[in-house]
Structure formats: structure tokens, C-alpha cells
Design a protein around this motif. Structure first.
Motif, PDB file in Angstrom:
ATOM      1  N   ALA A  49       5.212   2.505   9.849  1.00 16.21           N
ATOM      2  CA  ALA A  49       6.606   2.218   9.521  1.00 16.21           C
ATOM      3  C   ALA A  49       6.769   2.010   8.013  1.00 16.21           C
ATOM      4  O   ALA A  49       7.709   2.513   7.394  1.00 16.21           O
ATOM      5  CB  ALA A  49       7.076   0.974  10.282  1.00 16.21           C
ATOM      6  N   ALA A  50       5.844   1.259   7.399  1.00 13.02           N
ATOM      7  CA  ALA A  50       5.922   1.011   5.962  1.00 13.02           C
ATOM      8  C   ALA A  50       5.754   2.306   5.166  1.00 13.02           C
ATOM      9  O   ALA A  50       6.463   2.551   4.175  1.00 13.02           O
ATOM     10  CB  ALA A  50       4.853   0.002   5.557  1.00 13.02           C
ATOM     11  N   LEU A  51       4.822   3.157   5.606  1.00 11.09           N
ATOM     12  CA  LEU A  51       4.604   4.428   4.908  1.00 11.09           C
ATOM     13  C   LEU A  51       5.828   5.326   5.012  1.00 11.09           C
ATOM     14  O   LEU A  51       6.231   5.980   4.038  1.00 11.09           O
ATOM     15  CB  LEU A  51       3.379   5.123   5.489  1.00 11.09           C
ATOM     16  N   ARG A  52       6.453   5.349   6.187  1.00 12.30           N
ATOM     17  CA  ARG A  52       7.652   6.194   6.353  1.00 12.30           C
ATOM     18  C   ARG A  52       8.818   5.659   5.527  1.00 12.30           C
ATOM     19  O   ARG A  52       9.594   6.423   4.955  1.00 12.30           O
ATOM     20  CB  ARG A  52       8.017   6.277   7.829  1.00 12.30           C
ATOM     21  N   ARG A  53       8.946   4.312   5.473  1.00  7.85           N
ATOM     22  CA  ARG A  53      10.026   3.736   4.654  1.00  7.85           C
ATOM     23  C   ARG A  53       9.862   4.108   3.179  1.00  7.85           C
ATOM     24  O   ARG A  53      10.848   4.232   2.442  1.00  7.85           O
ATOM     25  CB  ARG A  53      10.033   2.202   4.794  1.00  7.85           C
ATOM     26  N   ALA A  54       8.616   4.281   2.772  1.00  4.06           N
ATOM     27  CA  ALA A  54       8.352   4.636   1.373  1.00  4.06           C
ATOM     28  C   ALA A  54       8.485   6.143   1.131  1.00  4.06           C
ATOM     29  O   ALA A  54       8.222   6.626   0.019  1.00  4.06           O
ATOM     30  CB  ALA A  54       6.955   4.167   0.973  1.00  4.06           C
ATOM     31  N   GLY A  55       8.877   6.898   2.161  1.00  8.42           N
ATOM     32  CA  GLY A  55       9.134   8.318   1.998  1.00  8.42           C
ATOM     33  C   GLY A  55       7.963   9.222   2.291  1.00  8.42           C
ATOM     34  O   GLY A  55       8.034  10.438   2.022  1.00  8.42           O
ATOM     35  N   HIS A  56       6.875   8.685   2.861  1.00  4.62           N
ATOM     36  CA  HIS A  56       5.696   9.504   3.139  1.00  4.62           C
ATOM     37  C   HIS A  56       5.802  10.199   4.498  1.00  4.62           C
ATOM     38  O   HIS A  56       6.392   9.662   5.444  1.00  4.62           O
ATOM     39  CB  HIS A  56       4.432   8.637   3.138  1.00  4.62           C
ATOM     40  N   THR A  57       5.220  11.355   4.573  1.00  5.04           N
ATOM     41  CA  THR A  57       4.982  12.018   5.853  1.00  5.04           C
ATOM     42  C   THR A  57       3.616  11.554   6.353  1.00  5.04           C
ATOM     43  O   THR A  57       2.620  11.627   5.616  1.00  5.04           O
ATOM     44  CB  THR A  57       5.001  13.539   5.698  1.00  5.04           C
ATOM     45  N   VAL A  58       3.556  11.076   7.579  1.00  7.88           N
ATOM     46  CA  VAL A  58       2.336  10.434   8.076  1.00  7.88           C
ATOM     47  C   VAL A  58       1.660  11.326   9.112  1.00  7.88           C
ATOM     48  O   VAL A  58       2.273  11.725  10.115  1.00  7.88           O
ATOM     49  CB  VAL A  58       2.656   9.054   8.683  1.00  7.88           C
ATOM     50  N   GLU A  59       0.404  11.637   8.863  1.00  4.81           N
ATOM     51  CA  GLU A  59      -0.407  12.342   9.856  1.00  4.81           C
ATOM     52  C   GLU A  59      -0.930  11.336  10.878  1.00  4.81           C
ATOM     53  O   GLU A  59      -1.318  10.220  10.521  1.00  4.81           O
ATOM     54  CB  GLU A  59      -1.580  13.037   9.152  1.00  4.81           C
ATOM     55  N   PRO A 115      -0.903  10.198   3.588  1.00  6.60           N
ATOM     56  CA  PRO A 115      -1.509   9.169   4.438  1.00  6.60           C
ATOM     57  C   PRO A 115      -1.668   9.621   5.890  1.00  6.60           C
ATOM     58  O   PRO A 115      -0.952  10.507   6.373  1.00  6.60           O
ATOM     59  CB  PRO A 115      -0.512   8.016   4.351  1.00  6.60           C
ATOM     60  N   ALA A 116      -2.615   8.994   6.569  1.00  7.52           N
ATOM     61  CA  ALA A 116      -2.820   9.207   8.005  1.00  7.52           C
ATOM     62  C   ALA A 116      -3.071   7.850   8.663  1.00  7.52           C
ATOM     63  O   ALA A 116      -3.589   6.920   8.025  1.00  7.52           O
ATOM     64  CB  ALA A 116      -4.005  10.137   8.253  1.00  7.52           C
ATOM     65  N   VAL A 117      -2.701   7.751   9.920  1.00  4.69           N
ATOM     66  CA  VAL A 117      -2.916   6.520  10.687  1.00  4.69           C
ATOM     67  C   VAL A 117      -3.620   6.875  11.980  1.00  4.69           C
ATOM     68  O   VAL A 117      -3.221   7.825  12.674  1.00  4.69           O
ATOM     69  CB  VAL A 117      -1.578   5.801  10.990  1.00  4.69           C
ATOM     70  N   VAL A 118      -4.664   6.119  12.302  1.00  6.45           N
ATOM     71  CA  VAL A 118      -5.370   6.290  13.569  1.00  6.45           C
ATOM     72  C   VAL A 118      -4.594   5.532  14.640  1.00  6.45           C
ATOM     73  O   VAL A 118      -4.383   4.318  14.530  1.00  6.45           O
ATOM     74  CB  VAL A 118      -6.823   5.769  13.480  1.00  6.45           C
ATOM     75  N   HIS A 119      -4.173   6.228  15.680  1.00  6.00           N
ATOM     76  CA  HIS A 119      -3.389   5.627  16.756  1.00  6.00           C
ATOM     77  C   HIS A 119      -4.136   5.738  18.084  1.00  6.00           C
ATOM     78  O   HIS A 119      -4.988   6.625  18.229  1.00  6.00           O
ATOM     79  CB  HIS A 119      -2.036   6.350  16.880  1.00  6.00           C
ATOM     80  N   PRO A 120      -3.806   4.835  19.044  1.00  2.52           N
ATOM     81  CA  PRO A 120      -2.821   3.758  19.018  1.00  2.52           C
ATOM     82  C   PRO A 120      -3.218   2.669  18.017  1.00  2.52           C
ATOM     83  O   PRO A 120      -4.382   2.327  17.912  1.00  2.52           O
ATOM     84  CB  PRO A 120      -2.843   3.200  20.449  1.00  2.52           C
ATOM     85  N   GLN A 121      -2.218   2.134  17.354  1.00  3.41           N
ATOM     86  CA  GLN A 121      -2.437   1.190  16.256  1.00  3.41           C
ATOM     87  C   GLN A 121      -1.150   0.395  16.066  1.00  3.41           C
ATOM     88  O   GLN A 121      -0.057   0.838  16.429  1.00  3.41           O
ATOM     89  CB  GLN A 121      -2.803   1.972  14.987  1.00  3.41           C
ATOM     90  N   ILE A 128       0.838  -1.202   0.000  1.00  7.21           N
ATOM     91  CA  ILE A 128       0.000   0.000   0.000  1.00  7.21           C
ATOM     92  C   ILE A 128       0.871   1.250   0.000  1.00  7.21           C
ATOM     93  O   ILE A 128       0.591   2.230  -0.697  1.00  7.21           O
ATOM     94  CB  ILE A 128      -0.941  -0.027   1.217  1.00  7.21           C
ATOM     95  N   ALA A 129       1.958   1.204   0.761  1.00  8.31           N
ATOM     96  CA  ALA A 129       2.837   2.373   0.852  1.00  8.31           C
ATOM     97  C   ALA A 129       3.588   2.631  -0.449  1.00  8.31           C
ATOM     98  O   ALA A 129       3.879   3.794  -0.794  1.00  8.31           O
ATOM     99  CB  ALA A 129       3.829   2.164   1.994  1.00  8.31           C
ATOM    100  N   ARG A 130       3.894   1.564  -1.208  1.00  4.60           N
ATOM    101  CA  ARG A 130       4.754   1.697  -2.394  1.00  4.60           C
ATOM    102  C   ARG A 130       3.981   1.757  -3.709  1.00  4.60           C
ATOM    103  O   ARG A 130       4.596   1.958  -4.767  1.00  4.60           O
ATOM    104  CB  ARG A 130       5.721   0.509  -2.451  1.00  4.60           C
ATOM    105  N   SER A 131       2.683   1.561  -3.677  1.00  5.30           N
ATOM    106  CA  SER A 131       1.935   1.367  -4.929  1.00  5.30           C
ATOM    107  C   SER A 131       1.440   2.654  -5.565  1.00  5.30           C
ATOM    108  O   SER A 131       0.783   2.620  -6.604  1.00  5.30           O
ATOM    109  CB  SER A 131       0.735   0.454  -4.651  1.00  5.30           C
TER     110      SER A 131
END
Length: 837
Positions: free
Chosen positions: A590-600, A578-584, A569-572
């Protein structure tokens, strides 16, 4: 003398359904408002536990070998009259109708008991592999002994109405009525433990299973006819067995005031004991107090003697081992000469170790599992003077175990055993640690029914009375420095629960349901090894997943676990904001950050029990994110969000990714996006590793719109899913596997609720949830102290939105949970005491 309406449920052989139908009859008759008595032919401890659950009163063992022929009628009458007179008494047989002690031509068998007590027999016959032949089979059994009256037949496991009708006609031609026909049904589904059933105290779903089988019996058996047949039983012609009479005038003369306390092991581990043992001790002037070696940190106040019965401690060795304070106290008591009798499980508990786990150390011996089952009656003679009587005292006992105990120092044997004419051989341990002149500790594998040997109770009661008032040294716990806090994790988003575990720790940190795949699944995987020469072909597995969820095959993508799905999903190219609902679970971010995204980050609050409130949803809908990731039920909070709430996170030009890795652990998979209409703006991620013990195989899948699946597949490497992983998918998508998963989900829910209730009872906050784990807040530093006590729980300061005061605890069997809570109490108590200083 009052009549005793009664029936004995027997069968042509073991495995025909005697226990299921006996217990079902008891529960179904009780549900009609009748009082039901229960008894069991033979030495079995486990079936009577289910009898007691079904009837609400003790079940009595009718074993002429362990007691005597003259006690069978009196014990049967006691089953029918104590604590109150029963309207009907159901006796469960043993093995085949005429199978008794080997070499005795059926002595003590179900047929022998039926003839001896003139009890009508209700014959259960499994007809899954026969039909018309059942007639001659029943006819032959009915004619085999003129003293045995086969009064009725229940046909079990009928495959169809035609099959049932054929078998019914065959039986009715013999003149014996068919009382009922049971279709093929899961009935009382209980797992096996060495031999027979799991003890009822260990079985989380026993009550629910009992309700199910009672309903099946009520629907398919003529209960009025059962009662009519039971009413044909003639008068027993004997008084009920009475413990006061059994111990004689010496027992009656003893005053109950100031009675010595006999502590009897109980709880979920020590479930094997005959009810007459405690009754005889009370009649002999003792006060019987039960204690749980898993949860009670001290013996009952004033304990003057110990009786440690049977069970399956090898299954719960870790839980027993972690109750250090009780282990130390019991060793000190035994060393001081406290009268102690230990049978089978009790013997293992008194050893130095059991399968490498520290036990009490009262005996210089080690216990371990063994591949061979030891089972059978034993003629026994006390090898030395002891708290059970003088040397030479004889009894008949029974062995049933799959462990071995190896002495690490020379000791006197407890018994001299023989069977089938073999020479007497020493067995067990008899020790006199305080030097009182006779063995104060008698420990062996031998189970003895004290109803047939009341002199054991009077001798033991006298020893308890002699010991009363003796001061037992209180063991002092060694002073230990407080455990240092673990260092901070270098990369919290890449920390996983498996990093918490170690060989010497009870694993409550990893959420894989079983330590190994089920036997049928493991066998399927072994067969799949023969296909490893070819490249993987996952088409059949993908189709199986599509059929499993009722979706088009083009919506399914198999992945190497849920983790790979998040990487795809992060690389496609599906997201730039992207945003992630936390705690999660941390892997999506981690995958989104590895793909270079800034995560909300969209943060849920502890004050709201980490639920999606209207305020949070309102803020989330205003987010500019084009993709939002949320777990359901969320890891680590366990919160199950309503699907309607999650749908509010969708929006124009936005994808919602729902991590449903734990939703197959929720009964009925409620709130899943895979139920009902499929949405093209929702990506569902699933995992098969947790439920089926396949974490090492890595198997998961994505269900999404076909265009999304195509984008994800384009980012996937060749052959990411192995041949064995694809084979596992095919195996777990079958109807029987799905039914097993459903039962597992129900069991996990019981385990989770038990854990949450126990935490709440000791004042530890537990977040309400539906996952097979609990997010709890015992306080900072508690996790480290639990590690010192042998428990690994998941640290939560690596999850965004949580800190070191939180831990995630996997829900395990009830015994392990009780042991954890006992340990947690011991950890928290010093902190509470310090707070009040």
C-alpha cells in the motif's frame, strides 16, 4: 502401621518462597525415582494443583478449621498412602510458621499441624535483606513451641557466595543444619491472580517452570539430608482417612450398579475442589463424571446431579458464555429440579450474567468484579431444607473471591453465615424451581471441605438417586437465518484487523499480545508525562536499540511503528522497481503504491504451506526488482523462513526489506537478520507495539546500513517519535524487560501450538508457523458465523494470494482457544451434516 517419612516446609512469613521450594522439592525428589506424597496446610486450592503436577498424585489439605483436629493425621496418612505408599511426603505450610485462624492463638497454623502430627519442620527463610540476623530469627522460631521441631533450614535468595556463607554460619551456630542455599533465581515464575498463584490448569508453562525449579532445588539442596530428616518423623499413630468409612454403613449398602451420575465441573476454569468431595460421592454410591463448561457442549449422559466448584470464571467469562448449548442445558436441568450445588465460581456460572456476559441464567442474579477481596473462614448453618441436608445443618467453610453477586429477585438464602462472633447473616441462594418441597439448588460463595462434613455427600447422593430417571426437557435452539457474507472491502490493502473487532466480540483478530501494557511499563510512561513540555529527544532510545542488537547507533532509525518505516522506504528513492512476497502484511505494498510505484507480486502457494521453495526462490532471483519486501515470520501465514533462504533474495543492486515485526514473539529470535553479521543490502523493520501492548503509542524501528538510514531519515517528518514512545523504548530494552519478553515468547509459542493442535483435531487446516497467530482454512462463510457466536477473527480475502476460505486467528490463553474451537465445531457441524444429506 507403616511409618510415614515426612517434612513440613514452613517460613517466618508469607512471600519467603515456601511454594516454590515445596514444589521444587517434590519434583526433585520424584526425579530421583522416589514416590512423593503431598499435602497443604490451610484451605488453599491453587498450591495443591502444583503439588499434583510435581508428584503425579493428589495433594491433601490439612485444615483443622474446615474439617477437625482429629482428621489432620488421617488425611496426612492418606496423602502418604493413596494411590500408593510414598517414600516421602512433603507438606507445604501456610503464611508464617505460627499464623493460624485469627483470634485462636495459632490454631490450625503450620506450627500447630507440625506439633499435632509430630512432623519435622524444614524452615525456608528469604535472606535477600538480612544475613547474620537469620541466626537469631531461626533460633527464636525453633524455641517458640517445644512441640515444633525445626529440623533444617533452607536459605532462599542469596545474593552472593559471601552472603550465603555469612547466613549459613549464623544458622549453624544454632545447631540446626542448613539443608541448602538457593541463589536469587526466577524459579517457578507464575503470575498472581487476586491472591496467591494462578491455578496450574490455567498456566501454560507450568510444566516447564516446574522443571526449572526442580533443577534449581536439586542443584542447591542436599536431597539426601532432606530424606534423612524426613525419616526422623515418628509414627503417625492413626489410620488413613477413608471415604467409605466416612459415609458409613448407609453408603456401603448402596449398590454401584445403576449409580446416579454426578457431573462435576472441571477443565481450565473450574479448578477449585477438594479431592475428597468426589471420593465421598463415589463411596456414597454415585458415579462421578467430570465435564468442561468451556468445551463440552452437553452434560455427561445420564447426569442426575451437578456439582459446580470454584475457580476464576470472571477471567474466562467470554469463553464460558460462548458455549450456548451447555448453558441452555444446565439451565433446563436446574429448572427441572436437578440437585445442584454451586460454590463460588459455580454461583457466578449459574447467574444471569457475569461482567455483562450471559451465563446460564439459572439464578436471577448478576455477577461482577469488585475492588475488595473477601477472604476468611465462616461458620455456616443451612437456612432451609435442601439437597445438602435439613435446615440447621452446620459446617465451617471458607470464602475467597473478588466478585459480588446481586440478586435481581427475592430468593431464600442458602446459608446463615457468621465469623469472629458476628451475628448470623443470610448468604447465597436456595431455590426449589420444580416445587419438590426442598431446595434442589444451593449456590453461594462458601467453599466447604466435605471431608469434615461427610453427611453433605450422603444427602447429596440420596438427592441424585431420587432424581435419577427424571426427564429433563432438551432446550431447542432458536432457528436463526444464516449470517450474510460481509460485503467486499473497498480497498483490501488498507484493511486492518482492528476493523473486525467490536465490544461484544472476543478479539482474535488483532495480534497485540496484551490488552494493556504491563504495570511497570505503564508506570514508566506515566512518569514520562512530566517531560511532555519539551520536544522529543530520541538519542538515548536509539542508543538503547543499538545496544539491544549489538549494532552501531548509526544503523538505527526510530519510527512511528512499522507502518511509517514502509512509507519512508517507498518515498526515499531507494527503489524504482519494488516487489513484495505475498501473502504478506498489506501495508508495504500500500505504501509503495501510494508513492506511485508499480509493485511486482511474488506469490507463495498454499500447496507449499506458503514457504519459499527452490522454485519460488529461483523465479525471485531472476526478477528485475531492485527492492523485495518479505515478512519473517510472515503476516498472515505465520511462516518463519530460514535466513539462508531469505539471503537468496538479495542480489547486485537490490535491497531486501525484512519485516520482523513478529520476530520478538519467536523464542530466541532465530532466523533474524539482527543476529550475527549485519548486511548492508538488508533493511530490517521491527515493531514494539505487539509484545508490549503499545499499538496506540506507535513505536518501531529500522536497522540498516548508515547510508540507507540517512536516506530514510531525510524523508521523515520532524519528531515522528513521541517522548512517551522513546521512554517506552528505554523501558523495554532493559535486562528484566528482555527476560520478560523471552518468557512471553515461550508462552505464546505454547498457545500457538495448542491452537494449531485443536484446529487439526477438528479437521481444520492450520499452516505450520512460528508467529503468535495461526492461518487456518475453515471455509468460506465460517468467519461470519463465528461473529454470530461472539468471536472476531481476521478475514484474509484482503491479503493477496488468499480468499474468503482463510482466516487468521490470534493465539490467546488456552481457555479462550478451547472456547473458540467449541464454537467452530458448532459452526462446522451443520455444514458437514448438510453435505451428507
Amino acid at each position: 502401621m507403616v511409618d510415614v517419612p515426612r517434612l513440613l516446609v514452613a517460613a517466618p512469613a508469607s512471600g519467603q518462597g515456601k511454594t516454590t521450594i515445596s514444589v521444587g522439592l517434590m519434583a526433585a525428589l520424584r526425579a530421583t525415582g522416589r514416590t512423593v506424597g503431598a499435602a497443604k496446610v490451610g484451605p488453599d486450592y491453587i498450591d495443591p494443583g502444583y503439588h499434583a503436577l510435581a508428584t503425579g498424585r493428589p495433594s491433601r489439605n490439612l485444615d483443622a478449621v474446615l474439617t477437625s483436629p482429629g482428621l489432620i493425621g488421617p488425611l496426612l496418612r492418606r496423602a502418604a498412602e493413596v494411590p500408593t505408599p510414598a517414600d516421602v511426603t512433603v507438606v507445604e505450610g501456610v503464611m508464617g510458621l505460627f499464623d493460624g485462624r485469627l483470634g485462636t492463638d495459632g490454631f490450625g497454623s503450620s506450627g500447630w499441624v507440625a506439633a499435632h502430627t509430630r512432623t519435622p519442620v524444614l524452615l525456608v527463610v528469604d535472606i535477600s535483606h538480612l544475613a547474620n540476623t537469620v541466626g537469631p530469627l531461626v533460633s527464636g522460631l525453633a524455641a517458640a513451641d517445644p512441640g515444633v521441631q525445626v529440623a533444617g533450614v533452607i536459605l532462599n535468595k542469596a545474593g552472593s557466595s559471601r552472603h550465603a556463607d555469612e547466613a549459613r554460619r549464623a544458622v549453624e551456630r544454632t545447631g540446626i543444619p542448613v539443608v541448602g542455599v538457593i541463589p536469587r533465581d526466577v524459579g517457578l515464575h507464575v503470575p498472581s491472580r487476586h491472591l496467591g498463584l494462578v491455578p496450574v490448569d490455567e498456566h501454560d508453562r507450568a510444566a516447564a517452570a516446574l522443571h526449572t525449579v526442580a533443577g534449581v532445588v536439586a542443584d542447591h539442596v542436599d536431597l539426601d539430608l532432606v530424606l534423612t530428616l524426613a525419616g526422623t518423623a515418628p509414627e503417625l499413630g492413626c489410620p488413613a482417612w477413608d471415604p467409605a468409612t466416612a459415609v458409613g454403613s448407609a453408603g456401603a449398602a448402596r449398590s454401584t450398579s445403576g449409580a446416579p451420575v454426578v457431573a462435576v465441573s472441571g477443565g481450565r476454569v473450574f479448578t477449585f475442589r477438594y479431592p475428597e468431595t468426589a471420593e465421598l460421592l463415589r463411596a456414597a454410591g454415585c458415579r462421578v463424571e467430570f465435564f468442561d463448561p468451556v468445551t463440552d457442549q452437553a452434560l455427561p449422559a445420564g447426569t442426575s446431579a451437578l456439582y459446580l466448584g470454584g475457580g476464576f470464571p470472571e477471567v474466562h467469562a467470554a469463553a464460558l458464555s460462548h458455549n450456548r448449548s451447555l448453558r441452555s442445558q444446565i439451565r433446563a436441568a436446574v429448572d427441572a429440579g436437578m440437585p445442584t450445588v454451586a460454590e463460588c465460581a459455580g454461583l457466578l456460572y449459574l447467574a444471569d450474567t457475569l461482567d455483562g456476559r450471559p451465563m446460564t441464567g439459572a439464578l436471577a442474579a448478576t455477577g461482577a468484579m469488585h475492588p475488595r477481596l473477601v477472604l476468611g473462614y465462616r461458620d455456616a448453618r443451612l437456612a432451609t431444607d435442601s439437597v445438602l441436608g435439613p435446615a440447621g445443618t452446620t459446617v465451617t467453610g471458607h470464602e475467597f473471591h473478588r466478585t459480588r453477586v446481586t440478586p435481581s429477585a427475592g430468593t431464600d438464602p442458602a446459608w446463615l453465615l457468621s465469623y469472629d462472633g458476628s451475628p448470623a447473616a443470610p448468604d447465597g441462594f436456595a431455590t426449589d424451581p420444580a416445587g419438590v418441597g426442598r431446595a434442589s439448588l444451593v449456590a453461594s460463595y462458601l467453599h466447604v471441605a466435605w471431608a469434615g462434613h461427610a453427611h453433605l455427600a450422603t444427602s447429596f447422593a440420596d438427592a441424585a438417586r431420587d432424581f435419577a430417571g427424571t426427564e429433563v426437557p432438551v432446550p431447542m435452539a432458536a432457528a436463526e437465518p444464516p449470517a450474510p457474507l460481509d460485503p467486499a472491502v473497498a480497498d483490501p490493502l488498507h484493511h486492518h484487523g482492528d476493523e473486525e473487532v467490536a465490544d461484544d466480540l472476543v478479539d482474535l483478530a488483532v495480534n497485540v499480545r496484551v490488552a494493556t501494557p504491563p504495570a511497570w511499563l505503564a508506570a514508566r510512561l506515566r512518569e514520562g508525562v512530566g517531560q511532555l513540555a519539551a520536544y522529543p529527544d530520541v538519542h538515548a532510545a536509539r542508543w538503547a536499540i543499538a545496544q539491544r542488537h549489538g549494532v552501531d547507533e548509526h544503523r538505527v532509525l526510530l519510527t512511528a511503528g512499522a507502518d511509517e518505516a514502509f512509507t519512508l522506504i517507498a518515498r526515499s528513492g531507494l527503489t524504482t522497481r519494488p516487489a513484495v512476497v505475498h501473502p504478506q502484511f498489506t501495508e508495504p505494498e500500500a505504501a509503495l503504491r501510494r508513492a506511485g510505484h508499480t509493485v511486482e507480486r511474488i506469490m507463495l502457494r498454499a500447496d507449499d504451506d506458503f514457504t519459499l521453495t527452490d522454485e519460488t526462490l529461483s523465479c525471485a532471483t531472476q526478477s528485475t526488482a531492485d527492492l523485495i519486501v518479505v515478512g519473517n515470520p510472515t503476516n498472515p501465514t505465520g511462516v518463519l523462513h530460514p535466513r539462508a533462504a531469505l539471503e537468496r533474495l538479495t542480489g547486485p543492486d537490490r535491497l531486501l526489506v525484512v519485516d520482523e515485526a513478529f520476530l520478538d514473539a519467536v523464542p530466541g529470535e532465530r532466523e533474524s537478520f539482527l543476529r550475527g553479521t549485519q548486511r548492508d543490502d538488508v533493511i530490517v523493520v521491527r515493531s514494539l507495539t505487539k509484545t508490549w501492548g503499545l499499538a496506540g503509542l506507535r513505536i518501531g524501528y529500522v536497522i540498516a546500513a548508515p547510508l540507507v538510514v540517512d536516506r530514510l531519515r531525510a524523508a521523515q517528518q520532524h519528531w515522528p517519535v513521541s517522548t512517551l514512545a522513546a521512554e517506552a523504548v528505554l523501558a523495554v530494552c532493559t535486562g528484566p524487560a528482555r527476560a520478560e519478553a523471552g518468557r512471553a515468547a515461550a508462552q505464546q509459542l505454547v498457545q500457538r501450538d495448542h491452537l494449531a493442535r485443536r484446529l487439526d483435531a477438528i479437521g481444520v487446516l492450520a499452516i505450520p508457523g512460528a508467529a503468535p497467530f495461526v492461518l487456518a482454512r475453515p471455509g468460506a462463510g465460517v468467519r461470519e458465523l463465528l461473529r454470530d457466536n461472539g468471536f472476531a477473527v481476521r478475514r484474509c480475502d484482503t491479503f493477496p494470494g488468499l480468499d474468503a476460505s482463510w482466516v487468521r486467528i490470534a493465539a490467546r490463553d488456552l481457555v479462550t482457544t478451547d472456547a473458540l474451537v467449541t464454537s467452530l465445531q458448532s459452526v462446522l457441524r451443520p455444514a458437514e451434516e448438510a453435505a451428507h444429506v
